[in-house]
Design an enzyme around this catalytic site. Structure first.
Site, mmCIF file in Angstrom:
data_model
loop_
_atom_site.group_PDB
_atom_site.id
_atom_site.type_symbol
_atom_site.label_atom_id
_atom_site.label_comp_id
_atom_site.label_asym_id
_atom_site.label_seq_id
_atom_site.Cartn_x
_atom_site.Cartn_y
_atom_site.Cartn_z
ATOM 1 N N GLY A 53 0.789 -1.127 0.145
ATOM 2 C CA GLY A 53 -0.024 -0.012 0.052
ATOM 3 C C GLY A 53 0.876 1.408 -0.154
ATOM 4 O O GLY A 53 0.334 2.381 0.088
ATOM 5 N N HIS A 54 2.047 1.217 0.027
ATOM 6 C CA HIS A 54 3.265 2.381 0.225
ATOM 7 C C HIS A 54 4.415 2.200 -0.860
ATOM 8 O O HIS A 54 5.539 2.172 -0.374
ATOM 9 C CB HIS A 54 3.567 2.352 1.609
ATOM 10 C CG HIS A 54 3.955 3.872 1.889
ATOM 11 N ND1 HIS A 54 5.471 4.187 1.612
ATOM 12 C CD2 HIS A 54 3.188 5.007 2.499
ATOM 13 C CE1 HIS A 54 5.487 5.539 2.377
ATOM 14 N NE2 HIS A 54 4.484 5.823 2.538
ATOM 15 N N PHE A 55 4.073 2.433 -2.021
ATOM 16 C CA PHE A 55 3.043 2.609 -2.763
ATOM 17 C C PHE A 55 3.369 1.766 -3.857
ATOM 18 O O PHE A 55 4.267 1.316 -4.312
ATOM 19 C CB PHE A 55 3.314 4.212 -3.405
ATOM 20 C CG PHE A 55 3.203 5.147 -2.291
ATOM 21 C CD1 PHE A 55 2.049 5.617 -1.945
ATOM 22 C CD2 PHE A 55 4.486 5.735 -2.027
ATOM 23 C CE1 PHE A 55 1.981 6.619 -0.870
ATOM 24 C CE2 PHE A 55 4.391 6.819 -1.065
ATOM 25 C CZ PHE A 55 3.116 7.188 -0.611
ATOM 26 N N VAL A 111 8.273 2.493 -1.561
ATOM 27 C CA VAL A 111 8.921 3.417 -0.596
ATOM 28 C C VAL A 111 8.769 3.009 0.841
ATOM 29 O O VAL A 111 7.771 2.922 1.312
ATOM 30 C CB VAL A 111 8.745 4.806 -0.571
ATOM 31 C CG1 VAL A 111 9.361 5.698 0.222
ATOM 32 C CG2 VAL A 111 8.799 5.362 -1.889
#
Length: 151
Positions: free
Chosen positions: A54-56, A61
């Site tokens: 989810g990041h990203f 990252v």
């Protein structure tokens, strides 16, 4: 009396020093230790990390808060090794983060080197100064205060 520490400390040894487990254990190996002073550990950042979902997803990252958490965990290892390495009846909690700075992103394939020094110990609290690097280049730093409590 200080007991000798055999380096490097692998994931099994880290499990004896910290209560954290996957997916929240953010240290893979301890490679340097100076009793009561400093520790150098690292985390191999892979594309399989749960937080990259989810990041990203299109530009993965490592979240800055997890870089800081990695430094705090390295501080926990430093304190555990300095004070005999027993978790029995004690847990350490993050209390405060000051002077956090992020100067580069941490991405899959990086080896995140975590150097942490003890600045001060007062009663049940320890102030650490931590620097995270990738390839020798600083990516983040912070002053981290942790408190030890009876569990």
């Amino acid at each position: 009396m200080n007991q000798p520490v055999t380096l490097p400390i692998d994931i099994n040894g880290i499990h004896e020093l910290l209560p954290h487990r996957y997916p929240f254990l953010l240290i893979d190996r301890v490679v340097e230790f100076e009793h009561g002073k400093r520790v150098l550990a690292y985390k191999n950042v892979t594309g399989n990390e749960h937080f990259f979902q989810g990041h990203f997803p299109d530009r993965p990252v490592m979240p800055g808060v997890l870089v800081i958490e990695s430094l705090a965990q390295a501080g926990g290892v430093l304190s555990q090794l300095t004070h005999g390495g027993s978790l029995t009846g004690r847990l350490s909690y993050l209390v405060k983060v000051d002077n956090a700075k992020f100067s580069r992103m941490v991405v899959p394939g990086d080896r995140l080197d975590l150097e942490v020094e003890i600045r001060r110990e007062i009663r049940n609290m320890t102030l650490y100064c931590g620097v995270a690097r990738v390839g020798g280049e600083q990516v983040a730093c912070a002053d981290i205060l942790c408190a030890e409590v009876r569990s």
